[in-house]
Design a protein around this motif. Structure first.
Motif, PDB file in Angstrom:
ATOM      1  N   ALA A  82       2.370   1.741  -3.331  1.00 51.91           N
ATOM      2  CA  ALA A  82       1.289   2.303  -4.503  1.00 51.91           C
ATOM      3  C   ALA A  82       1.163   3.690  -4.231  1.00 51.91           C
ATOM      4  O   ALA A  82       0.914   4.406  -5.137  1.00 51.91           O
ATOM      5  N   SER A  83       0.804   4.111  -2.843  1.00 50.87           N
ATOM      6  CA  SER A  83       0.463   5.503  -2.590  1.00 50.87           C
ATOM      7  C   SER A  83       1.678   6.389  -2.737  1.00 50.87           C
ATOM      8  O   SER A  83       1.507   7.544  -3.486  1.00 50.87           O
ATOM      9  N   ARG A 126       0.859  -1.318   0.226  1.00 47.16           N
ATOM     10  CA  ARG A 126      -0.044  -0.107  -0.186  1.00 47.16           C
ATOM     11  C   ARG A 126       0.861   1.267   0.227  1.00 47.16           C
ATOM     12  O   ARG A 126       0.469   2.238  -0.838  1.00 47.16           O
ATOM     13  N   MET A 132      -6.304   1.986  -6.503  1.00 44.55           N
ATOM     14  CA  MET A 132      -5.736   3.388  -6.604  1.00 44.55           C
ATOM     15  C   MET A 132      -6.982   4.242  -7.550  1.00 44.55           C
ATOM     16  O   MET A 132      -7.569   3.864  -8.341  1.00 44.55           O
ATOM     17  N   TRP A 180      -2.998  10.226  -6.624  1.00 47.66           N
ATOM     18  CA  TRP A 180      -4.054   9.437  -6.417  1.00 47.66           C
ATOM     19  C   TRP A 180      -4.274   8.925  -5.052  1.00 47.66           C
ATOM     20  O   TRP A 180      -3.296   9.346  -4.133  1.00 47.66           O
ATOM     21  N   ARG A 181      -5.199   8.336  -4.707  1.00 44.23           N
ATOM     22  CA  ARG A 181      -5.483   7.692  -3.382  1.00 44.23           C
ATOM     23  C   ARG A 181      -5.757   6.243  -3.294  1.00 44.23           C
ATOM     24  O   ARG A 181      -6.514   5.752  -4.155  1.00 44.23           O
ATOM     25  N   PHE A 182      -5.040   5.467  -2.295  1.00 41.68           N
ATOM     26  CA  PHE A 182      -5.441   3.885  -2.306  1.00 41.68           C
ATOM     27  C   PHE A 182      -6.451   3.695  -1.158  1.00 41.68           C
ATOM     28  O   PHE A 182      -6.499   4.202  -0.035  1.00 41.68           O
ATOM     29  N   VAL A 205      -2.640  -3.645  -6.289  1.00 39.38           N
ATOM     30  CA  VAL A 205      -2.035  -2.544  -7.319  1.00 39.38           C
ATOM     31  C   VAL A 205      -0.684  -3.172  -7.657  1.00 39.38           C
ATOM     32  O   VAL A 205       0.027  -3.554  -6.798  1.00 39.38           O
TER      33      VAL A 205
END
Length: 218
Positions: free
Chosen positions: A10-11, A7, A24, A17-19, A75
């Motif tokens: 990905a963030s 997480r 996402m 963007w937001r997880f 993701v």
């Protein structure tokens, strides 16, 4: 299947963007409807060569996008590539992301016998059972249902609560507003993964984020 990113990774990879809940998300406000649909067309043009297509939802001048690796979510690097391609379109068109508008709702059903309860919800909703045995809308339009194991019956309280997942930087403000509206904090022992809040009659909602969920490096 492609390797899933943590997480945090990905963030970090897509800061605009937001997880939320294994995906996402990006919300963009366009100045008018024509620009919103122009943005959607451009997103399709840059995503197609990458072999991926984000989920898109257009509501007037607002466009919401979400990317994840199917079938169980999560993701991957391929999703990050799509997100970065979309970011280039956002920048070219002079648009901006609006993470504070993002909310994803899950419905949690506390049950003694999950295997007996789950088929009813799958049948009555007409959805698929995927990802951690959640009952999920295959079109991802409705909220997922998940089932929490109870150790003993609790007839004295409502056995359904809402999980409200928001962007990690939106959670403190969301909680503050909920408390100001008459709610109270039941527990923050698992924060920042989630806070348990309740309304004046005790009906509960968990405000959830992606944070505090990745394994701690050894």
């Amino acid at each position: 299947m492609a390797d899933k990113l943590t997480r945090q990774a990905a963030s970090d990879a897509l800061p605009t963007w937001r997880f939320l809940l294994q995906r996402m998300h990006l919300t963009v406000q366009a100045p008018d409807v024509a620009t919103a649909f122009d943005f959607v067309a451009r997103v399709g043009a840059v995503a197609a060569p990458l072999g991926r297509q984000p989920d898109l939802d257009v509501r007037g001048t607002v466009v919401h996008l979400a990317v994840s690796t199917e079938p169980a979510g999560g993701v991957s690097d391929a999703d990050i590539a799509v997100g970065r391609a979309v970011d280039s379109v956002v920048a070219e068109m002079g648009l901006t992301s609006q993470p504070g508008t993002l909310t994803v709702v899950e419905i949690a059903i506390d049950a003694m016998d999950i295997d007996a309860v789950r088929p009813f919800w799958d049948a009555v909703l007409g959805w698929d059972v995927i990802a951690r045995d959640d009952v999920q809308d295959p079109l991802r339009l409705g909220p997922a249902l998940w089932f929490q194991q109870m150790d003993e019956p609790r007839p004295q309280r409502n056995r359904i609560h809402l999980d409200v997942t928001v962007a990690h930087d939106e959670a403190p403000g969301r909680i503050e507003r909920a408390l100001a509206a008459g709610g109270h904090l039941v527990s923050d022992s698992r924060a920042p993964a989630f806070w348990i809040l309740a309304d004046p009659e005790g009906n509960e909602a968990c405000v959830c984020t992606w944070q505090g969920r990745d394994p701690v490096p050894g």
